[in-house]
Design an enzyme around this catalytic site. Structure first.
Site, mmCIF file in Angstrom:
data_model
loop_
_atom_site.group_PDB
_atom_site.id
_atom_site.type_symbol
_atom_site.label_atom_id
_atom_site.label_comp_id
_atom_site.label_asym_id
_atom_site.label_seq_id
_atom_site.Cartn_x
_atom_site.Cartn_y
_atom_site.Cartn_z
ATOM 1 N N GLU A 128 -11.957 0.898 -10.345
ATOM 2 C CA GLU A 128 -11.593 -0.001 -11.449
ATOM 3 C C GLU A 128 -12.442 0.159 -12.706
ATOM 4 O O GLU A 128 -11.904 0.120 -13.827
ATOM 5 C CB GLU A 128 -11.607 -1.457 -10.969
ATOM 6 C CG GLU A 128 -10.484 -1.809 -9.989
ATOM 7 C CD GLU A 128 -10.721 -1.297 -8.581
ATOM 8 O OE1 GLU A 128 -11.882 -0.940 -8.264
ATOM 9 O OE2 GLU A 128 -9.751 -1.229 -7.790
ATOM 10 N N GLU A 151 0.829 -1.207 0.000
ATOM 11 C CA GLU A 151 0.000 0.000 0.000
ATOM 12 C C GLU A 151 0.865 1.259 0.000
ATOM 13 O O GLU A 151 0.553 2.239 -0.669
ATOM 14 C CB GLU A 151 -0.938 0.009 1.223
ATOM 15 C CG GLU A 151 -1.931 -1.144 1.286
ATOM 16 C CD GLU A 151 -3.014 -1.075 0.213
ATOM 17 O OE1 GLU A 151 -3.060 -0.085 -0.542
ATOM 18 O OE2 GLU A 151 -3.814 -2.034 0.135
ATOM 19 N N ARG A 195 0.786 3.779 -3.232
ATOM 20 C CA ARG A 195 0.159 5.086 -2.987
ATOM 21 C C ARG A 195 1.185 6.183 -2.770
ATOM 22 O O ARG A 195 1.111 7.248 -3.365
ATOM 23 C CB ARG A 195 -0.771 5.021 -1.767
ATOM 24 C CG ARG A 195 -1.903 4.028 -1.934
ATOM 25 C CD ARG A 195 -2.856 4.066 -0.753
ATOM 26 N NE ARG A 195 -3.668 2.863 -0.714
ATOM 27 C CZ ARG A 195 -4.952 2.823 -0.386
ATOM 28 N NH1 ARG A 195 -5.575 3.913 -0.032
ATOM 29 N NH2 ARG A 195 -5.610 1.689 -0.373
ATOM 30 N N THR A 226 -0.773 0.708 -10.228
ATOM 31 C CA THR A 226 -2.095 0.193 -9.855
ATOM 32 C C THR A 226 -2.869 1.170 -8.970
ATOM 33 O O THR A 226 -4.016 0.935 -8.648
ATOM 34 C CB THR A 226 -1.984 -1.208 -9.209
ATOM 35 O OG1 THR A 226 -3.276 -1.786 -9.132
ATOM 36 C CG2 THR A 226 -1.363 -1.151 -7.831
ATOM 37 N N ASP A 247 -5.159 -9.860 -8.144
ATOM 38 C CA ASP A 247 -5.469 -9.005 -9.295
ATOM 39 C C ASP A 247 -4.276 -8.325 -9.951
ATOM 40 O O ASP A 247 -3.996 -8.514 -11.141
ATOM 41 C CB ASP A 247 -6.520 -7.954 -8.899
ATOM 42 C CG ASP A 247 -6.200 -7.209 -7.593
ATOM 43 O OD1 ASP A 247 -5.172 -7.497 -6.971
ATOM 44 O OD2 ASP A 247 -7.001 -6.335 -7.207
HETATM 45 C C1 DMJ Z 1 -6.235 0.678 -4.913
HETATM 46 O O1 DMJ Z 1 -5.444 0.858 -3.809
HETATM 47 C C2 DMJ Z 1 -5.497 0.006 -6.025
HETATM 48 O O2 DMJ Z 1 -6.177 0.203 -7.218
HETATM 49 C C3 DMJ Z 1 -5.297 -1.449 -5.789
HETATM 50 O O3 DMJ Z 1 -4.702 -2.089 -6.879
HETATM 51 C C4 DMJ Z 1 -6.627 -2.116 -5.532
HETATM 52 N N1 DMJ Z 1 -7.351 -1.466 -4.495
HETATM 53 C C5 DMJ Z 1 -7.480 -0.033 -4.518
HETATM 54 C C6 DMJ Z 1 -8.654 0.498 -5.287
HETATM 55 O O4 DMJ Z 1 -9.752 -0.281 -5.328
#
Ligand code: DMJ
Length: 668
Positions: A566, A298, A302, A655, A431
């Protein structure tokens, strides 16, 4: 889900009912005495631990009992609802002032846009939610203040009343209450919400509304961002996340998560004043020299990702310096026997550890930090950052135990082997492994063949094992495989896949991926349009049988919406590559639903508990940082006509939607 259990300690087990010496129910008096003696021989600590675990099991049993006994909306009511054609709904949250609550959004109305109006539910349709904390109840009027391992921001009424703080768990990008985890084992008595029957899918060639019009959609997204930012600035400045209902904040890592996640969004939207204030906070206030445990994944996607992309967009050295400092502090996570990183790092102490009770890490987490560490390495000329993450990919590439390219959800940090095998999903825990295979290949200038091979094999595996169509309207979806049994369940998280497939197809990845992308995009769209609020649930189940007219089924525990990105992300990719205006229309509808059901009057947006109830969607009092970092950014890019704004031939988005450049020269 975190299905992690305490380690099996020898002395501990010898006392449990699994030990024949202590098998009280069947083995008579003599055995009982032996058991008691053993109990007395244990240390105080051991006895306390056992008593604690017994108490915990009791609590869990009680909780699951109340869950099973929860009543739920049935199909007949939904059908009845559909036949009714009443006036507008009044969306009220007792004690909560969400804006707008009725009919058209004043902002959009001023601009000549009609906000969709939902049909009236039948009287007495709403069945009170017996389960869970007050936030799940209709008359909820106060929010919770969660503080994980840090100082409490403010006391709220619940705490004054002596209510316990809720236990938080990390659920793929969102901290949620443990009692809101959605993947509880299905129970026979569990009732489900059945979606409104699918509207006929428009035939090809049917004209859709033009994406441009009297409304400036980019300005509407900027307005949404400003509103979200206002709440954050007024009530949560410098903290991780805004709690917009209680006008407070929650702390996860204590790193100003929302502020950093939002930086490049503000830059892209041209919100200069807001950006300047945030930059000042980073310069003056942000320190990574803190005794705090952070989650490697995370924090990487982020914070590290946000700092790196902002450095690229602005050229401001401050962001690279911060990124380098953080990257160095995350490196202890890779010091494990297998070199597969631990999930948690203390960035002040330089120590790392796996989650409690397990030495496993989740697959998505260890394989979705590569874009960021590789880029940090390139910018700093320090090979160590790239080496550690490349090592993970190399090991995973060579690891036995994949199922036609599909990976299990966990990997053991001691042995470096897959663990908890047998479940294959494109959702939580797996994912972004698939997403980062393709994106690393693109980042490195399409030179690292193993990444592409693994990606192609995996998508073939997805087609073979996980892609199915619903019975009623032939919606294509991606289910899960659980010990050779197909489960028609799809997390909203899987809606990243149409975008990734489209990106691959755009880059000539063989295999008709664009077709599949288009079909899945339709399904993700249906996950919104078939809900009464126009917002997707966290998880959908799909109907494989032709006998029923409903494609989508939502279980009561899956009805929440966390403002996730998403679907909007995929709409952005699909629009960029096809220019089909329907994708913009779909995005516009979603934005309006967010404005209608999740916008909080005094600033901010909130996650909601129930996408099936427009009358009371039940605000959760949490604005996830990815709403500003991802969701609003992808809306903006979707509506922008400037395809050179972060060209997909020049950037890969991590992501968390932070754009990183495609390298001009291949990696060594
Ligand atoms: C985000 O932190 C990122 O997109 C991660 O890959 C999946 N979860 C959240 C958003 O849903």
């Amino acid at each position: 889900m975190d299905k992690m259990y305490p380690p099996a300690r020898k002395d501990f087990i010898s006392l449990t009912l699994t030990d024949p010496n202590c098998y009280i129910y069947n083995n008579g008096k003599h055995r009982k005495q032996s058991c008691w003696r053993k109990w007395k021989q244990l240390s105080r600590l051991q006895r306390s631990l056992i008593l604690f675990l017994l108490a915990l099991s009791l609590v869990l049993a009680l909780l699951s009992y109340s869950r099973i006994s929860e009543p739920s909306t049935g199909l007949s009511e939904t059908e009845e609802w559909l036949q009714m054609n009443g006036g507008r709904l009044k969306a009220t949250f007792p004690g909560v002032n969400l804006k707008p609550v009725v009919g058209p959004d004043p902002v959009t109305e001023m601009k000549g846009i009609n906000v969709p109006v939902f049909q009236k539910p039948p009287i007495n349709k709403k069945i009170p939610n017996k389960r869970g904390p007050p936030s799940l109840q209709k008359n909820w009027n106060v929010s919770h203040s969660f503080v994980v391992g840090r100082e409490k921001p403010q006391q709220n009424k619940e705490e004054e009343n002596g209510e316990k703080e809720k236990k938080l768990v990390s659920w793929r990008g969102a901290m949620i209450e443990a009692d809101q985890i959605t993947e509880l084992p299905p129970s026979a008595s569990e009732k489900v919400d059945v979606a409104i029957p699918a509207p006929a899918i428009p035939a090809e060639g049917v004209p859709v509304t033009a994406s441009t019009g009297p409304v400036d959609r980019l300005e509407a997204v900027r307005d949404a961002f400003r509103h979200a930012w206002k709440g954050y600035k007024d009530y949560a400045w410098g903290h991780d996340e805004l709690k917009p209902i209680s006008k407070s904040f929650s702390e996860w890592f204590g790193l100003g998560l929302t502020l950093i996640d939002s930086l490049d969004t503000m830059w892209i939207m041209g919100l200069k004043e807001e950006f300047a204030e945030a930059r000042q906070w980073i310069e003056k206030e942000l320190s990574f020299n803190q005794n705090v445990d952070v989650n490697l994944f995370e924090t990487t996607i982020r914070v590290l990702g946000g700092l790196l992309s902002t450095y690229h967009l602005t050229g401001d050295q401050l962001f690279l310096d911060k990124a380098k400092d953080l990257g160095s502090r995350l490196m202890p996570a890779f010091k494990t026997p297998s070199k597969i990183p631990f999930s948690d790092v203390n960035i002040g102490k330089g120590t790392a550890h796996p989650p409690r009770w397990t030495s496993d890490s989740s697959m998505a987490e260890v394989t979705s930090i590569q874009l960021e560490f590789r880029e940090l390495s390139r910018l700093t000329q320090e090979p160590r950052f790239k080496e550690v993450v490349d090592e993970v990919m190399k090991q995973v590439h060579n690891l036995p135990g994949k199922h036609d390219g599909l990976i299990p959800m966990f990997i053991n940090t001691n042995s470096g082997q897959f663990s908890h095998r047998g479940i294959y999903t494109l959702g939580a825990r797996a994912d972004s492994y698939y997403e980062y295979l393709l994106k690393q290949w693109l980042q490195g200038g399409k030179t690292e063949d193993e990444l592409l091979e693994d990606y192609i094999e995996a998508i073939n595996g997805v087609r073979k094992h996980l892609v199915r169509q619903t019975g009623p309207h032939h919606l294509t979806f991606v289910g899960e495989l659980s010990h050779n049994r197909f489960n028609p369940k799809m997390d909203h998280l899987v809606c990243f896949l149409p975008g990734t497939l489209a990106l691959g197809a755009h880059n000539d990845v063989p295999g008709d991926h664009m077709d599949l992308a288009g079909q899945l995009m339709e399904t993700c769209h249906h996950m919104y349009t078939q809900m009464e609020t126009g917002l997707s649930p966290e998880i959908a189940h799909f109907n494989l049988y032709a006998t029923d007219s409903n494609d989508i089924i939502v279980k009561p525990a899956d009805r929440h919406n966390l403002l996730r990105p998403e679907t909007v992300e995929s709409l952005f990719y699909m629009y960029r590559f096809t220019k089909d205006p329907k994708y913009r229309e779909w995005g516009w509808e979603i934005l309006q639903s967010f404005n209608k059901y999740t916008k909080v009057a005094d600033g901010g947006y909130t996650s909601i508990n129930n996408v099936r109830d427009p009358e009371n969607p039940e605000p959760r009092d949490k604005m996830e940082s990815f709403f500003l970092g991802e969701t609003l950014k992808y809306f903006y890019l979707l509506f922008s006509d400037d395809t050179e704004l972060l060209s997909l031939d020049k950037y890969v988005f991590n992501t968390e939607a932070h754009p990183l450049p495609i390298w001009p020269t291949p990696p060594k």
